[in-house]
Design a protein around this motif. Structure first.
Motif, PDB file in Angstrom:
ATOM      1  N   GLY A   1       1.259  -1.110  -0.010  1.00  0.00           N
ATOM      2  CA  GLY A   1      -0.080  -0.021   0.158  1.00  0.00           C
ATOM      3  C   GLY A   1       0.590   1.132  -0.275  1.00  0.00           C
ATOM      4  N   VAL A   2       1.950   1.378   0.661  1.00  0.00           N
ATOM      5  CA  VAL A   2       2.692   2.328   0.951  1.00  0.00           C
ATOM      6  C   VAL A   2       3.808   2.677  -0.439  1.00  0.00           C
ATOM      7  N   THR A   3       3.778   1.531  -1.226  1.00  0.00           N
ATOM      8  CA  THR A   3       4.744   1.445  -1.842  1.00  0.00           C
ATOM      9  C   THR A   3       4.053   2.502  -3.574  1.00  0.00           C
ATOM     10  N   ILE A   4       2.703   1.710  -3.526  1.00  0.00           N
ATOM     11  CA  ILE A   4       1.560   0.995  -4.672  1.00  0.00           C
ATOM     12  C   ILE A   4       1.017   3.322  -4.139  1.00  0.00           C
ATOM     13  N   GLY A   5       0.385   4.088  -2.832  1.00  0.00           N
ATOM     14  CA  GLY A   5       0.430   4.806  -3.518  1.00  0.00           C
ATOM     15  C   GLY A   5       1.299   5.960  -3.450  1.00  0.00           C
ATOM     16  N   GLY A   6       2.641   5.973  -2.490  1.00  0.00           N
ATOM     17  CA  GLY A   6       3.789   6.952  -3.232  1.00  0.00           C
ATOM     18  C   GLY A   6       4.134   7.307  -4.086  1.00  0.00           C
ATOM     19  N   GLY A   7       4.084   5.924  -5.214  1.00  0.00           N
ATOM     20  CA  GLY A   7       4.542   5.281  -6.637  1.00  0.00           C
ATOM     21  C   GLY A   7       3.600   7.045  -7.972  1.00  0.00           C
ATOM     22  N   LEU A   8       1.692   5.676  -6.975  1.00  0.00           N
ATOM     23  CA  LEU A   8       1.081   6.790  -7.483  1.00  0.00           C
ATOM     24  C   LEU A   8       1.156   8.833  -7.882  1.00  0.00           C
ATOM     25  N   VAL A   9       1.535   8.546  -6.417  1.00  0.00           N
ATOM     26  CA  VAL A   9       1.210  10.328  -6.559  1.00  0.00           C
ATOM     27  C   VAL A   9       3.016  10.859  -7.304  1.00  0.00           C
ATOM     28  N   SER A  10       3.451   9.701  -7.339  1.00  0.00           N
ATOM     29  CA  SER A  10       4.663  10.703  -8.392  1.00  0.00           C
ATOM     30  C   SER A  10       4.708  10.739  -9.751  1.00  0.00           C
TER      31      SER A  10
ATOM     32  N   ALA B   1       1.185  18.704  -7.738  1.00  0.00           N
ATOM     33  CA  ALA B   1       1.166  17.758  -6.740  1.00  0.00           C
ATOM     34  C   ALA B   1       0.252  17.636  -6.099  1.00  0.00           C
ATOM     35  N   ALA B   2      -0.486  18.593  -6.429  1.00  0.00           N
ATOM     36  CA  ALA B   2      -1.788  18.845  -5.535  1.00  0.00           C
ATOM     37  C   ALA B   2      -3.237  17.740  -6.253  1.00  0.00           C
ATOM     38  N   PRO B   3      -3.269  17.631  -7.770  1.00  0.00           N
ATOM     39  CA  PRO B   3      -3.864  16.919  -8.494  1.00  0.00           C
ATOM     40  C   PRO B   3      -3.350  15.492  -8.428  1.00  0.00           C
ATOM     41  N   ALA B   4      -2.259  14.951  -7.634  1.00  0.00           N
ATOM     42  CA  ALA B   4      -1.832  13.885  -7.666  1.00  0.00           C
ATOM     43  C   ALA B   4      -2.178  13.210  -5.873  1.00  0.00           C
ATOM     44  N   TYR B   5      -2.632  13.702  -5.657  1.00  0.00           N
ATOM     45  CA  TYR B   5      -2.497  13.342  -4.654  1.00  0.00           C
ATOM     46  C   TYR B   5      -4.213  13.289  -4.562  1.00  0.00           C
TER      47      TYR B   5
ATOM     48  N   THR C   1      -7.622   6.426  -6.634  1.00  0.00           N
ATOM     49  CA  THR C   1      -7.762   5.221  -7.198  1.00  0.00           C
ATOM     50  C   THR C   1      -6.870   4.268  -5.877  1.00  0.00           C
ATOM     51  N   VAL C   2      -6.630   3.989  -5.289  1.00  0.00           N
ATOM     52  CA  VAL C   2      -6.465   3.856  -3.582  1.00  0.00           C
ATOM     53  C   VAL C   2      -7.871   3.632  -3.093  1.00  0.00           C
TER      54      VAL C   2
END
Length: 473
Positions: A416-425, A434-438, A444-445
């Motif tokens: 979850g940490v890997t996928i969540g952080g990867g999606l933001v990147s 970064a705002a739309p990325a979050y 997505t999650v």
């Protein structure tokens, strides 16, 4: 299969402790549970400060979280064997000592790589605190007092998440991020003394052979799969890592058929609800692992909250989760596991997706409501998923199934940490902000979690006993 500890033989080292010593032992186990629970939640609010201190981007600190959870997943199955081979007191003492040393090394880290290595060491100790502590209670508390004793030490798992984010934010803001690790030192030192003084030794040397080859194959599978996801791109290295992960999992199958006592018996998967529950847990907990990592980053980096304010914002999640545990039994008894999990999974996924609406100027009351709904539904989700996955296993497979289930839980948090952080990147690179990325990451999650509702629809309702939720919740 993972070693199921044998009942201790009567001896001087295994004599039942008196009431005072038993009470001290419960406080020792409580402290171990609390340190582990606190450490899994106190870190997230400190990530931006840690990243600034180490000269890294906050999202680049994903491995700091993943290294700890993955190490725990790898070593948990060996805990029972270690306790029988070397003695409960000796192993628990070493677990606390390693955890404290890992905490000191974390606080002393000067680079990201040093911090990752220190977190691995901390995870080695943390992986044994919960199972060995529970084993100590099982072996030294009379049967009629066992449920009350386990309920007492389990409170630590509820108190840790409540105080963790707030304490982490306060320490970062009033002192420095190093103190989120150094706080473990005095607690650990008292624990070491108390273990030597009050924890019974237990029998030693009676452990059957441990399936080191099977453990190695599954460890290789999890590590390479996590590393492939961590790369965040489809290239030759990620493809190779995925190939190694699949190959090691496939190699485990013939190994488990030939081995007399495999790490996990393949017969586990003949219980249909265990297989469905395991798959549903893995998918559902990916979102539940991503949210505690992403929310503090959203609060501090996008909404401008201080670390302490960020920690306070997570209080509704923990408090609502603790309160909602009493609702799970009547709800499941009324609607059944399959209906409850399907509907509750939708609520969990929708509440995750709703965090995409949080932005500067978003009403505080709305944020608190969203966080409380997520906390309550997520807590009930865990209790119901735990019950439905394990309740149908035979006595012979219960220990093996519980160990595999624990591995999947810890693996899912890391994923979850890997996928969540990867999606933001990925979304940040795509949109240049970064705002739309979050927002897209939370959406997505949330969708990933909603997909697990389709898995839970495959539960065999006729094989479920709603009353069993009382034991797992």
């Amino acid at each position: 299969m993972p070693h199921t500890p044998a009942a201790p033989a009567a001896s001087a080292t295994s004599a039942p402790p008196d009431a005072a010593a038993r009470k001290a032992m419960l406080w020792i186990v409580f402290a171990g549970f609390f340190m582990q629970a606190l450490d899994t939640t106190i870190l997230n609010t400190a990530l931006p400060a840690m990243a600034h201190s180490l000269g890294e981007k906050p999202l680049d600190l994903k491995p700091v979280v993943v290294a700890y959870t993955l190490t725990m997943a790898l070593l948990t199955p060996a805990s029972g064997w270690l306790a029988d081979r070397f003695g409960t007191r000796r192993v628990y003492f070493c677990a606390i000592l390693i955890f404290v040393l890992g905490s000191v090394f974390c606080a002393s880290a000067q680079t990201l790589n040093q911090l990752i290595v220190a977190r691995v060491l901390q995870g080695v100790g943390g992986s044994m605190l919960l199972p060995i502590g529970r084993l100590a209670v099982l072996r030294n508390v009379p049967g009629e007092q066992y449920i009350a004793a386990l309920a007492f030490v389990s409170v630590a798992g509820q108190v840790g998440p409540i105080f963790g984010p707030v304490l982490g934010g306060w320490l970062v803001q009033s002192a420095s991020w190093h103190w989120i690790f150094l706080i473990n030192v005095p607690v650990g030192l008292v624990g070491l003394f108390a273990v030597r003084r009050y924890l019974p030794e237990g029998e030693t040397g009676a452990a059957p052979p441990f399936d080191w080859i099977g453990c190695g194959l599954l460890s290789l599978c999890m590590v390479t799969f996590s590393l492939a996801l961590e790369r965040g791109t489809v290239d030759a290295w990620s493809t190779l890592l995925l190939g190694v992960s699949v190959a090691s999992a496939l190699l485990y199958l013939p190994h488990a058929r030939r081995h007399r006592t495999p790490l996990f018996r393949l017969a586990l998967f003949r219980e249909p609800n265990f297989s469905v529950g395991l798959a549903g847990n893995l998918i559902s907990r990916i979102g539940s692992g991503a949210v505690p990592f992403l929310l503090p980053l959203l609060f501090q980096l996008q909404l401008g909250y201080s670390p302490f304010h960020s920690g306070l914002m997570l209080l509704p999640v923990a408090i609502a989760g603790a309160i909602s545990k009493r609702w799970i039994v009547p709800l499941v008894n009324r609607f059944g596991y399959d209906t409850f999990l399907t509907v509750n999974t939708v609520i969990v996924g929708a509440s995750m997706a709703s965090f995409a609406a949080m932005s500067p100027g978003w009403p505080l009351a709305a944020s608190i409501f969203q966080l409380a709904v997520f906390g309550a539904a997520n807590s009930m989700q865990f209790a119901a998923m735990n019950s439905v996955t394990l309740m149908g296993l035979s006595r012979e497979d219960a220990g093996s199934g519980n160990s595999l289930f624990s591995m999947v839980q810890m693996l899912a948090i890391g994923l979850g940490v890997t996928i969540g952080g990867g999606l933001v990147s990925v979304f940040s690179a795509e949109f240049g902000a970064a705002a739309p990325a979050y927002r897209l990451a939370f959406l997505t999650v949330g969708i990933i979690t909603l997909m697990s509702a389709l898995v839970f629809r495959r539960l065999d309702a006729e094989r479920l006993n709603p009353g069993s939720v009382k034991r797992a919740a």
